[in-house]
Structure formats: C-alpha cells, structure tokens
Design an enzyme around this catalytic site. Structure first.
Site, short mmCIF file in Angstrom:
data_model
loop_
_atom_site.label_atom_id
_atom_site.label_comp_id
_atom_site.label_asym_id
_atom_site.label_seq_id
_atom_site.Cartn_x
_atom_site.Cartn_y
_atom_site.Cartn_z
N GLU A 3 -2.97 -7.08 3.16
CA GLU A 3 -3.89 -6.90 2.02
C GLU A 3 -3.40 -7.84 0.93
O GLU A 3 -2.30 -7.68 0.42
CB GLU A 3 -3.86 -5.45 1.51
CG GLU A 3 -4.35 -4.41 2.50
CD GLU A 3 -5.82 -4.55 2.84
OE1 GLU A 3 -6.55 -5.32 2.18
OE2 GLU A 3 -6.25 -3.88 3.81
N GLU B 31 -6.26 -17.44 -8.01
CA GLU B 31 -5.97 -16.13 -8.60
C GLU B 31 -4.98 -16.31 -9.75
O GLU B 31 -3.86 -16.77 -9.53
CB GLU B 31 -5.36 -15.22 -7.51
CG GLU B 31 -5.19 -13.78 -7.95
CD GLU B 31 -4.49 -12.92 -6.90
OE1 GLU B 31 -3.52 -13.40 -6.27
OE2 GLU B 31 -4.89 -11.75 -6.73
N LYS C 265 9.56 -1.16 1.88
CA LYS C 265 10.26 -2.06 0.97
C LYS C 265 9.42 -2.21 -0.30
O LYS C 265 8.39 -2.89 -0.30
CB LYS C 265 10.49 -3.45 1.58
CG LYS C 265 11.49 -4.22 0.69
CD LYS C 265 11.47 -5.70 0.84
CE LYS C 265 10.63 -6.45 -0.14
NZ LYS C 265 10.91 -6.21 -1.58
N CYS D 35 -5.34 -6.78 -7.71
CA CYS D 35 -5.89 -7.60 -6.61
C CYS D 35 -7.41 -7.70 -6.70
O CYS D 35 -7.98 -8.73 -6.37
CB CYS D 35 -5.47 -7.03 -5.27
SG CYS D 35 -5.92 -5.31 -5.05
P1 NAD Z 1 4.35 -11.04 -3.52
O1 NAD Z 1 3.67 -11.57 -2.31
O2 NAD Z 1 5.15 -11.97 -4.35
O3 NAD Z 1 5.34 -9.86 -3.13
C1 NAD Z 1 4.89 -8.75 -2.40
C2 NAD Z 1 6.03 -8.20 -1.58
O4 NAD Z 1 6.39 -9.15 -0.58
C3 NAD Z 1 7.30 -7.90 -2.38
O5 NAD Z 1 7.84 -6.69 -1.92
C4 NAD Z 1 8.18 -9.08 -2.05
O6 NAD Z 1 9.56 -8.81 -2.16
C5 NAD Z 1 7.79 -9.34 -0.62
N1 NAD Z 1 8.08 -10.71 -0.13
C6 NAD Z 1 8.12 -11.85 -0.85
N2 NAD Z 1 8.43 -12.90 -0.04
C7 NAD Z 1 8.56 -12.39 1.21
C8 NAD Z 1 8.85 -12.97 2.48
N3 NAD Z 1 9.07 -14.28 2.62
N4 NAD Z 1 8.86 -12.17 3.56
C9 NAD Z 1 8.63 -10.84 3.44
N5 NAD Z 1 8.37 -10.24 2.26
C10 NAD Z 1 8.33 -11.00 1.15
O7 NAD Z 1 3.22 -10.32 -4.38
P2 NAD Z 1 3.39 -9.54 -5.78
O8 NAD Z 1 3.60 -10.55 -6.87
O9 NAD Z 1 4.35 -8.41 -5.69
O10 NAD Z 1 1.94 -8.87 -5.92
C11 NAD Z 1 0.87 -9.57 -6.40
C12 NAD Z 1 -0.06 -10.00 -5.29
O11 NAD Z 1 -0.42 -8.87 -4.52
C13 NAD Z 1 -1.37 -10.56 -5.82
O12 NAD Z 1 -1.74 -11.68 -5.08
C14 NAD Z 1 -2.36 -9.40 -5.59
O13 NAD Z 1 -3.70 -9.81 -5.50
C15 NAD Z 1 -1.83 -8.82 -4.34
N6 NAD Z 1 -2.27 -7.42 -4.17
C16 NAD Z 1 -3.18 -7.14 -3.20
C17 NAD Z 1 -3.64 -5.84 -3.02
C18 NAD Z 1 -4.67 -5.52 -1.97
O14 NAD Z 1 -4.85 -4.34 -1.68
N7 NAD Z 1 -5.35 -6.49 -1.39
C19 NAD Z 1 -3.14 -4.81 -3.84
C20 NAD Z 1 -2.21 -5.13 -4.82
C21 NAD Z 1 -1.78 -6.44 -4.96
#
Ligand code: NAD
Length: 467
Positions: A233, A368, A157, A269
């Site tokens: 992650e 963050e 997804k 991240c």
């Molecule tokens: P997000 O958590 O808003 O969304 C990530 C994914 O989760 C999306 O596909 C979203 O549709 C899905 N999602 C949202 N709510 C959900 C739910 N209730 N149940 C299941 N899935 C759901 O994050 P984002 O804004 O897309 O990305 C930014 C975040 O990701 C930042 O916090 C960043 O630090 C983190 N990040 C971490 C890494 C790592 O490797 N640790 C890498 C990249 C980004």
C-alpha cells in the site's frame, strides 16, 4: 545502534529504541515459526482467537487516551485526530476482524461422484508488516486484525519515528491472553530492520504500507529471497474532481476538500492533493477554499484546538518548502499559505497551501509532496476531467463532487483508482476493501474479508473415495 524518537512538535527527545539487526530479525522469525508450529495460537478454534482479539480491543479502549497521546507525540498528529479518528478506528478494526475469524471460508469442488474436493484458506505461519509513520496505530490495526484472526504469528516493524503506540498494543496483546511470541514488535530503520524482514526466508507473507520507492525495493528483496507473498500500500496523488453542479453540496464541498488536503498536515496517502474544478465555478471555489485554508488553526498538536500540526521532521519541511518554492518560481500563485509558520521552536510548521495558475508541466502536479499542499486546476468537460484525474502514475483514491447520477457513475467507472468516492472525501469503512491501483498498490487490499487474501494461502484437498 539506537534510534532517537523525537517529538515533531518541538524537536524534544522522547526516548531511544534499538535498531533490530538482521541477525536478531532471523532469531525472531525462527522463534515465531516455533510458536506457530506449537499450535498455541494457530491451533485454537477460530472463536477462541476471536475472543482473545476482542479482549485486546477492549484493553485498547481502556488505554485509548494513552494510545492517542503516543501517536500525537511520536508523529506530531493533532491530538483530536488521534483521539477521534485513529484510535477508535484501530479498535474497530481489531473487533471487526475478530468477528470475521470464523468466516474465512473455503469452497467445495463440483467433482465426479467418487471424489470429494474442497479448498480451505490456511495461515502462512510467520508473517510481517512494515508500517509508515503517518498512521502508526491505525495501519498496525489493519494488519494485526486479519493476520492474527487467521492464525498467523505476526512481526510488526513500526516506522523508525513512531514505535510507541504499536509497542503498547503488543503489551496489551499479552494482557489479553494472546500467547507470547504471537505478536512481536521489532523497532529499527528501513535499511537494517525493514530490509532484513523483506529478505527473510521464513516469512511467508509481508504487508507493507509506505512509499512507492520502498515498496519497489521490498518486492525485489522478496523475489530474491523466498517469493514471500507481498502486499504493498503505497503513495498517492488523489484528485478531488469538482463538477459544475458541485456547489449544490453547500459547505460540505469546501469542508470535504479542505479535510482531504490538510488532514494530518497533508501527510496522508489519500491526501486530496489535486483539486480539479469545472471552469464555470473556478473563481468561487478557489475563493472559498482559500478562506477555509487560511482559517485552519496551525498549532501545537497536543492542543485540542489545533487542526494542522507540524510536518514530521526537518527533511520533510525542507522538501515541502522546496516543492512549493519551485512551483511559485514557475509562475504558480499561493492563494493560501506558501510559507513556514513559527509555532514552537524545534518544530516545523507549514501553512496550509493552495496553489493555482500552475504550469501544465510542473512536477508538483504528478509527484507526491506529502505535506499541506494542494493544487487547483481547471477543466471544461467531463472527459477532460477524467483524463486529468488519470494523468498520474498513482491510483489510490479519488473523490467526485457532483449531484448528477450519470456523471457520478461514469466517472466512478472511468477513474483509475482503488477507491472512488462521490459526494464525500472517504476511504470507505471496514466493510469494503481499500487498496491502490497503478503505483499506489500491489498484491491485495486491506480491510473487509478481502484482507484475508494477504494473510492466508489457499489449499485444495482432493479425496478419491474407494469404489
Ligand atoms: P517509507 O517508505 O519511507 O517507510 C515506510 C516503512 O518502510 C518504514 O517502517 C521504514 O523503516 C521502512 N523501510 C524503509 N526502507 C526500507 C527498505 N529498504 N526495506 C524495508 N523497509 C524499509 O514511508 P513513510 O515516510 O514512513 O510513509 C509515507 C509514505 O507512505 C507515503 O508515500 C504515503 O503515501 C504512504 N502511505 C500509504 C498508505 C496506503 O494505505 N496506501 C498509508 C499510509 C502511508
């Protein structure tokens, strides 16, 4: 229901994609389980799966320019970052895990003479990955490689805003001869499509990359459904610790800190969003950082001269500007940036921002921001630097800038993070694991052979020999 895919550069509508409903997710997982059980993929010799994945990597190389353009347009990332970083990294990841397909080894038990016992690592069957928007293709590749090499059927997804590069790779997988249904993409939003995957009873393992808040809800949904194996992650607040001798790195020091802070407009991240500088060199480091941040080219991400593109959408811009404003209200000083920049109508661009003179209780030091903002604090001793580095709930990455081996090793051990780099901002390459500690990660790392922990389960086979 449909999602608008909007170019963050100028707010134009690129396309719309469907929101996959919970019922449709259920149909996908049932179908994927049938594909898994048919053995068309899971039953192949690992070398045959490896060959198909290598073909996929070769096709991604053929279409590299398209893949780079899709991520640039969907996520607003500078085209050079996509072309030189994300896309080659994704291709390398698929190749690396293809080569690892026949190196997923078990062990033999030290059993009595009348018993033979061994372990093997088997695929779960149907697995899923939920992706963030900031590295659409790169994060997908970290999951596709090991999940498919191990023999699973994978449902991806992509983030709501960034589905197109991942959809393109799924099409290339078919062209590469990976059987239909082995790799599928479900577009949609988090509360509908993501939540349905997290709660699905047929998915054996789910790997998530995204925010800590979403990670928590996914873990809860997994516990409430079938205890699928969950790997998370998540977010970070990574320190860049600059010791008293760090000026010995020359320009690499300033270049490294600026890259850590402002890559992908700080929407990263592992963004080095906290610079901790020894008091003896504070003034020089701040002056040089401010000059380097001001020299960055903020612009249209499709322009190859651009170094910092837009932030992903209006909500993100408003959140980042509010965080900067609140800090300044508490007495912080923006030695670079601090405001919005007008580049293209409909896009939201924020100048690379460096904040000094921070109040010790300022929330910006522990939360963050996920934008082009870094803070600078100062310390007097190594112990103080370690305490400051560890004074957050996150533990994803840290960089220590010192040429002193003892300081480097002591700090590498003492800092609470899944990755500690010395002398360069880095997450390491594919040969070493990448995963967060504390509220940055849970359940297993990405990259290296360690990634197979996420995508395989261990079985013990115990054979009593007739006597
Ligand atoms: P997000 O958590 O808003 O969304 C990530 C994914 O989760 C999306 O596909 C979203 O549709 C899905 N999602 C949202 N709510 C959900 C739910 N209730 N149940 C299941 N899935 C759901 O994050 P984002 O804004 O897309 O990305 C930014 C975040 O990701 C930042 O916090 C960043 O630090 C983190 N990040 C971490 C890494 C790592 O490797 N640790 C890498 C990249 C980004």
């Amino acid at each position: 229901m449909a999602l608008d895919i909007v170019n963050p550069a100028d707010g134009t509508l690129i396309t719309t994609v469907p929101v996959t409903s919970a019922d449709e997710v259920g149909e996908h997982t049932a179908d994927a389980l049938a594909v898994f059980r048919s053995g068309v993929w899971s039953g192949l010799a690992p070398r045959e799966r490896a060959a198909a994945l290598v073909r996929l990597a070769t096709l991604m190389e053929r279409d590299a320019e398209t893949l780079a353009r899709l991520d640039c347009e969907d996520a607003g990332k500078p085209i050079t970052e996509c072309r030189d970083g994300d896309v080659p990294g994704a291709i390398e990841s698929i190749r690396w895990f293809a080569e690892a397909a026949d190196k997923i080894l078990g062990a033999t038990g030290a059993t009595p003479a009348d018993v033979v016992a061994f372990t093997e690592r088997e695929p779960f069957g149907v697995v899923a990955a939920i992706l963030p928007w900031n590295y659409p293709l790169a994060m997908a590749a970290w999951k596709i490689g090991p999940a498919l090499a191990a023999g699973n059927c994978l449902i991806l997804k992509p983030a709501d805003a960034t589905p197109r590069s991942v959809q393109h790779v799924a099409a290339l997988a078919l062209e590469a001869g990976i059987p239909e249904g082995v790799l599928r993409v479900v577009t949609g939003d988090g509360p509908t499509t993501g939540a349905a995957l997290a709660a699905d009873p047929l998915i054996g393992a789910l790997s998530f990359t995204g925010s800590t808040a979403t990670g928590r809800s996914i873990l809860t949904a997994a516990a409430a459904s079938n205890f699928k194996r969950v790997s998370l992650e998540m977010g970070g607040k990574s320190p860049q610790v600059v010791m008293a001798d760090a000026l010995g790195y020359g320009d690499a020091l300033i270049d490294g800190i600026v890259e850590a802070a402002f890559l992908t407009a700080g929407q990263n991240c592992t963004a080095g969003s906290r610079v901790l500088v020894h008091e003896s060199i504070l003034d020089e480091v701040v002056a040089r950082l401010a000059a380097a941040a001001q020299a960055l080219v903020v612009g249209d991400p499709r322009d190859p001269t651009t170094q910092v593109g837009p932030v992903v959408n209006d909500a993100a811009a408003d959140r980042i500007l509010a965080a900067i404003g609140a800090s300044i209200e508490r007495g912080a000083r923006a030695v670079a940036g601090g405001a919005e920049v007008r580049v293209l109508d409909g896009g939201r661009y924020i100048a690379p921002t460096i904040l000094t003179n921070l109040d010790a209780d300022d929330p910006i030091l522990t939360t963050e921001v996920f934008g082009p903002v870094t803070t600078v604090q100062t310390f007097a001793t190594r112990d103080e630097a370690i305490a400051m580095a560890n004074a957050v709930d996150y533990g994803l990455q840290a960089t220590v800038w010192t040429l002193n081996m003892a300081d480097a090793l002591v700090m590498a051990r003492a800092i609470e993070a899944g990755v500690v780099s010395v002398g360069a901002y880095s997450e390491g390459d594919l040969t070493v694991p990448f995963g967060g500690w504390k509220q940055s990660g849970f359940g297993g790392a990405e990259k290296s052979l360690a990634a197979f922990h996420q995508w395989t389960r261990e079985k013990t086979v115990w054979i009593q020999l007739p006597t």
